[in-house]
Design a protein around this motif. Structure first.
Motif, PDB file in Angstrom:
ATOM      1  N   GLY A  41      -4.551  11.824  -1.489  1.00 45.18           N
ATOM      2  CA  GLY A  41      -5.260  12.970  -0.931  1.00 45.18           C
ATOM      3  C   GLY A  41      -4.577  14.266  -1.325  1.00 45.18           C
ATOM      4  N   GLY A  42      -5.164  15.366  -0.918  1.00 43.27           N
ATOM      5  CA  GLY A  42      -4.571  16.656  -1.241  1.00 43.27           C
ATOM      6  C   GLY A  42      -4.798  17.671  -0.138  1.00 43.27           C
ATOM      7  N   ILE A  43      -3.957  18.675  -0.099  1.00 41.31           N
ATOM      8  CA  ILE A  43      -4.093  19.793   0.824  1.00 41.31           C
ATOM      9  C   ILE A  43      -4.101  21.066  -0.010  1.00 41.31           C
ATOM     10  CG2 ILE A  43      -3.178  21.000   2.839  1.00 41.31           C
ATOM     11  CD1 ILE A  43      -1.558  18.470   3.491  1.00 41.31           C
ATOM     12  N   ALA A  44      -5.080  21.925   0.244  1.00 44.56           N
ATOM     13  CA  ALA A  44      -5.184  23.202  -0.462  1.00 44.56           C
ATOM     14  C   ALA A  44      -4.972  24.323   0.545  1.00 44.56           C
ATOM     15  CB  ALA A  44      -6.533  23.336  -1.150  1.00 44.56           C
ATOM     16  N   PRO A  45      -3.729  24.760   0.740  1.00 45.16           N
ATOM     17  CA  PRO A  45      -3.468  25.818   1.712  1.00 45.16           C
ATOM     18  C   PRO A  45      -3.848  27.196   1.182  1.00 45.16           C
ATOM     19  CG  PRO A  45      -1.430  25.165   0.646  1.00 45.16           C
ATOM     20  CD  PRO A  45      -2.488  24.234   0.136  1.00 45.16           C
ATOM     21  N   GLY A  46      -4.127  28.092   2.125  1.00 46.15           N
ATOM     22  CA  GLY A  46      -4.254  29.500   1.798  1.00 46.15           C
ATOM     23  C   GLY A  46      -2.876  30.124   1.923  1.00 46.15           C
ATOM     24  N   VAL A  47      -2.791  31.255   2.588  1.00 44.98           N
ATOM     25  CA  VAL A  47      -1.497  31.921   2.749  1.00 44.98           C
ATOM     26  C   VAL A  47      -0.831  31.416   4.024  1.00 44.98           C
ATOM     27  CG1 VAL A  47      -0.271  34.108   2.853  1.00 44.98           C
ATOM     28  CG2 VAL A  47      -2.420  33.949   1.597  1.00 44.98           C
ATOM     29  N   ILE A  48       0.329  30.812   3.869  1.00 38.32           N
ATOM     30  CA  ILE A  48       1.064  30.229   4.983  1.00 38.32           C
ATOM     31  C   ILE A  48       2.304  31.085   5.265  1.00 38.32           C
ATOM     32  CG2 ILE A  48       2.176  28.150   5.872  1.00 38.32           C
ATOM     33  CD1 ILE A  48      -0.797  27.786   5.216  1.00 38.32           C
ATOM     34  N   GLY A  65       0.827  -1.198   0.000  1.00 40.40           N
ATOM     35  CA  GLY A  65       0.000   0.000   0.000  1.00 40.40           C
ATOM     36  C   GLY A  65       0.862   1.249   0.000  1.00 40.40           C
ATOM     37  N   GLY A  66       0.241   2.387   0.289  1.00 41.10           N
ATOM     38  CA  GLY A  66       0.982   3.636   0.321  1.00 41.10           C
ATOM     39  C   GLY A  66       0.035   4.818   0.324  1.00 41.10           C
ATOM     40  N   VAL A  67       0.619   6.005   0.334  1.00 39.71           N
ATOM     41  CA  VAL A  67      -0.185   7.228   0.328  1.00 39.71           C
ATOM     42  C   VAL A  67       0.542   8.310  -0.473  1.00 39.71           C
ATOM     43  CG1 VAL A  67       0.797   8.023   2.536  1.00 39.71           C
ATOM     44  CG2 VAL A  67      -1.412   8.920   1.764  1.00 39.71           C
ATOM     45  N   ILE A  68      -0.232   9.026  -1.273  1.00 40.81           N
ATOM     46  CA  ILE A  68       0.297  10.116  -2.099  1.00 40.81           C
ATOM     47  C   ILE A  68      -0.496  11.372  -1.756  1.00 40.81           C
ATOM     48  CG2 ILE A  68       0.526  11.000  -4.462  1.00 40.81           C
ATOM     49  CD1 ILE A  68       0.680   7.932  -5.267  1.00 40.81           C
ATOM     50  N   VAL A  69       0.207  12.479  -1.532  1.00 37.56           N
ATOM     51  CA  VAL A  69      -0.453  13.738  -1.169  1.00 37.56           C
ATOM     52  C   VAL A  69       0.003  14.838  -2.121  1.00 37.56           C
ATOM     53  CG1 VAL A  69      -0.850  15.453   0.636  1.00 37.56           C
ATOM     54  CG2 VAL A  69      -0.556  13.034   1.258  1.00 37.56           C
ATOM     55  N   ASN A  70      -0.954  15.425  -2.832  1.00 30.65           N
ATOM     56  CA  ASN A  70      -0.677  16.562  -3.709  1.00 30.65           C
ATOM     57  C   ASN A  70      -0.928  17.864  -2.957  1.00 30.65           C
ATOM     58  OD1 ASN A  70      -0.200  14.770  -5.773  1.00 30.65           O
ATOM     59  ND2 ASN A  70      -2.004  15.323  -6.987  1.00 30.65           N
ATOM     60  N   ILE A  71      -0.011  18.797  -3.075  1.00 25.39           N
ATOM     61  CA  ILE A  71      -0.230  20.111  -2.481  1.00 25.39           C
ATOM     62  C   ILE A  71      -0.849  21.016  -3.542  1.00 25.39           C
ATOM     63  CG2 ILE A  71       0.780  22.074  -1.283  1.00 25.39           C
ATOM     64  CD1 ILE A  71       0.898  19.398   0.248  1.00 25.39           C
ATOM     65  N   SER A  72      -2.119  21.324  -3.365  1.00 26.32           N
ATOM     66  CA  SER A  72      -2.849  22.208  -4.263  1.00 26.32           C
ATOM     67  C   SER A  72      -2.789  23.622  -3.682  1.00 26.32           C
ATOM     68  CB  SER A  72      -4.287  21.712  -4.433  1.00 26.32           C
ATOM     69  OG  SER A  72      -5.018  22.528  -5.319  1.00 26.32           O
ATOM     70  N   SER A  73      -3.854  24.387  -3.791  1.00 23.51           N
ATOM     71  CA  SER A  73      -3.875  25.751  -3.275  1.00 23.51           C
ATOM     72  C   SER A  73      -5.305  26.283  -3.294  1.00 23.51           C
ATOM     73  CB  SER A  73      -2.986  26.661  -4.136  1.00 23.51           C
ATOM     74  OG  SER A  73      -3.201  28.027  -3.830  1.00 23.51           O
ATOM     75  N   VAL A  74      -5.563  27.247  -2.437  1.00 22.92           N
ATOM     76  CA  VAL A  74      -6.840  27.949  -2.485  1.00 22.92           C
ATOM     77  C   VAL A  74      -7.021  28.613  -3.849  1.00 22.92           C
ATOM     78  CG1 VAL A  74      -5.898  30.092  -1.541  1.00 22.92           C
ATOM     79  CG2 VAL A  74      -8.317  29.567  -1.196  1.00 22.92           C
ATOM     80  N   SER A  75      -5.912  28.892  -4.533  1.00 24.91           N
ATOM     81  CA  SER A  75      -5.965  29.537  -5.848  1.00 24.91           C
ATOM     82  C   SER A  75      -6.513  28.627  -6.932  1.00 24.91           C
ATOM     83  CB  SER A  75      -4.570  30.017  -6.253  1.00 24.91           C
ATOM     84  OG  SER A  75      -4.108  31.029  -5.391  1.00 24.91           O
ATOM     85  N   GLU A  96       0.327  28.452   9.761  1.00 21.34           N
ATOM     86  CA  GLU A  96       1.685  28.104  10.177  1.00 21.34           C
ATOM     87  C   GLU A  96       2.122  26.812   9.478  1.00 21.34           C
ATOM     88  OE1 GLU A  96       3.565  29.954  11.994  1.00 21.34           O
ATOM     89  OE2 GLU A  96       2.049  31.433  12.601  1.00 21.34           O
ATOM     90  N   VAL A  97       3.420  26.719   9.191  1.00 20.86           N
ATOM     91  CA  VAL A  97       3.915  25.526   8.511  1.00 20.86           C
ATOM     92  C   VAL A  97       3.663  24.271   9.342  1.00 20.86           C
ATOM     93  CG1 VAL A  97       5.639  26.701   7.096  1.00 20.86           C
ATOM     94  CG2 VAL A  97       6.246  25.966   9.412  1.00 20.86           C
ATOM     95  N   GLU A  98       3.677  24.411  10.653  1.00 20.89           N
ATOM     96  CA  GLU A  98       3.416  23.262  11.524  1.00 20.89           C
ATOM     97  C   GLU A  98       1.978  22.762  11.351  1.00 20.89           C
ATOM     98  OE1 GLU A  98       4.800  26.084  12.523  1.00 20.89           O
ATOM     99  OE2 GLU A  98       6.865  25.438  12.951  1.00 20.89           O
ATOM    100  N   GLU A  99       1.059  23.681  11.041  1.00 21.77           N
ATOM    101  CA  GLU A  99      -0.331  23.281  10.816  1.00 21.77           C
ATOM    102  C   GLU A  99      -0.471  22.504   9.505  1.00 21.77           C
ATOM    103  OE1 GLU A  99      -2.610  26.828  13.255  1.00 21.77           O
ATOM    104  OE2 GLU A  99      -1.737  27.294  11.296  1.00 21.77           O
ATOM    105  N   MET A 100       0.304  22.884   8.508  1.00 20.06           N
ATOM    106  CA  MET A 100       0.347  22.105   7.272  1.00 20.06           C
ATOM    107  C   MET A 100       0.870  20.704   7.543  1.00 20.06           C
ATOM    108  SD  MET A 100      -0.589  23.225   4.218  1.00 20.06           S
ATOM    109  CE  MET A 100       0.533  22.418   3.088  1.00 20.06           C
ATOM    110  N   ALA A 101       1.935  20.622   8.331  1.00 23.39           N
ATOM    111  CA  ALA A 101       2.537  19.329   8.648  1.00 23.39           C
ATOM    112  C   ALA A 101       1.561  18.448   9.422  1.00 23.39           C
ATOM    113  CB  ALA A 101       3.821  19.533   9.446  1.00 23.39           C
ATOM    114  N   ILE A 160      -9.720  16.615  -0.884  1.00 26.12           N
ATOM    115  CA  ILE A 160      -8.818  17.726  -0.642  1.00 26.12           C
ATOM    116  C   ILE A 160      -9.183  18.386   0.679  1.00 26.12           C
ATOM    117  CG2 ILE A 160      -7.901  19.912  -1.523  1.00 26.12           C
ATOM    118  CD1 ILE A 160      -7.430  17.735  -3.511  1.00 26.12           C
ATOM    119  N   ILE A 161      -8.214  18.582   1.539  1.00 21.51           N
ATOM    120  CA  ILE A 161      -8.438  19.322   2.782  1.00 21.51           C
ATOM    121  C   ILE A 161      -8.073  20.786   2.545  1.00 21.51           C
ATOM    122  CG2 ILE A 161      -7.743  19.654   5.184  1.00 21.51           C
ATOM    123  CD1 ILE A 161      -7.212  16.696   5.384  1.00 21.51           C
ATOM    124  N   GLU A 162      -9.024  21.682   2.761  1.00 20.42           N
ATOM    125  CA  GLU A 162      -8.763  23.111   2.607  1.00 20.42           C
ATOM    126  C   GLU A 162      -8.203  23.644   3.913  1.00 20.42           C
ATOM    127  OE1 GLU A 162     -11.872  25.337   0.861  1.00 20.42           O
ATOM    128  OE2 GLU A 162     -12.227  23.878  -0.732  1.00 20.42           O
TER     129      GLU A 162
END
Length: 253
Positions: free
Chosen positions: A189-196, A143-153, A223-228, A244-246
């Motif tokens: 999965g994915g993470i869509a950050p705003g301004v970090i 198995g495994g996990v892949i995470v794409n970093i997207s964006s609010v943009s 904060e970068v720790e919140e992304m982590a 995707i987690i916003e």
């Protein structure tokens, strides 16, 4: 999936958000394979991760080059013993308006190179790294996990024709790949950050940062720790895939 003793590849892992996520996984006992173009920042990142208790290795690679990506992931498999996770974090921004017109005269246009270069890193690089990582994971059979970093943009943002389009692309890849790879036990999965708050925002004019803060309902930057922490949730929650987690402080309310 538990983080301890698992191998995680992070692109753009030498600095910024990539390094913050690498540090967090290192603290949990993860084995880090960090990819970046800058050997100097990679060496520093590896030392930092090792000081936190994790095992870490540096791989200099241009993720837009197919042969280089194939060779790098083969190296990672040989050096680290396999691949269990991939974070597609590397990204490029070359912002600009589609056209600029003043007093009825065309002043400028977004260049094709300006458009393509962002796609090369953000979309092609994500595709190539995921293809190679997924192939290794599927053959491993663990198995495994892949995470794409997207964006609010990804919803569209003025002055970011190229960047917004790429971040929408990597978000749709999450859905596509989660369906295709589930049979191999691979979650996507994915993470869509705003301004970090990063080194980049620290170099901005205070008034520019304040304008961004005022647009966020929580009235602060992420904060970068919140992304982590968000990354850790996706890795450890074995029922999370295709979403995707916003992580934007409510910016898109």
């Amino acid at each position: 999936m538990q983080i301890k003793d698992k191998v995680f590849v992070i692109t753009g892992g030498g600095r910024g958000l990539g390094l913050a996520m690498a540090r967090h996984l290192a603290e949990q006992g993860g084995i880090l394979a960090l990819i970046d173009l800058d050997a100097g920042v990679l060496d520093s990142a590896v030392s930092e991760c090792r000081s936190l208790g994790g095992s870490a290795h540096a791989f200099v690679c241009d993720i837009t080059n197919e042969a280089a990506v194939e060779a790098t992931f083969e190296q990672i498999k040989e050096t680290c013993g396999g691949v269990h996770g991939l974070v597609n974090n590397a990204g490029l921004m070359r912002d600009g308006m589609l056209i600029k017109v003043k007093d009825g005269e065309l002043q400028a246009k977004m260049g094709l190179d300006q458009f393509r270069s962002v796609f090369d890193v953000n979309v092609t690089g994500t595709f190539l790294c995921t293809r190679e990582a997924a192939a290794i994971m599927a053959v491993q059979g663990e198995g495994g996990v892949i995470v794409n970093i997207s964006s609010v943009s990804r919803a569209g943002n003025m002055g970011q024709t190229n960047y917004s389009a790429t971040k929408a692309s990597v978000a749709t890849m999450v859905v596509t790949w989660s369906g295709e790879l589930a049979r191999h036990g691979i979650r996507v999965g994915g993470i869509a950050p705003g301004v970090i708050a990063t080194d980049m925002t620290a170099q901005m004019k205070p008034e520019a940062v304040e304008r961004m803060v005022q647009a966020v309902p929580l009235r602060r930057l992420g904060e970068v720790e919140e992304m982590a922490h968000t990354l850790q949730y996706i890795i450890e929650n074995d029922f999370f895939t295709g979403r995707i987690i916003e992580m934007d402080g409510g910016l898109r309310i």
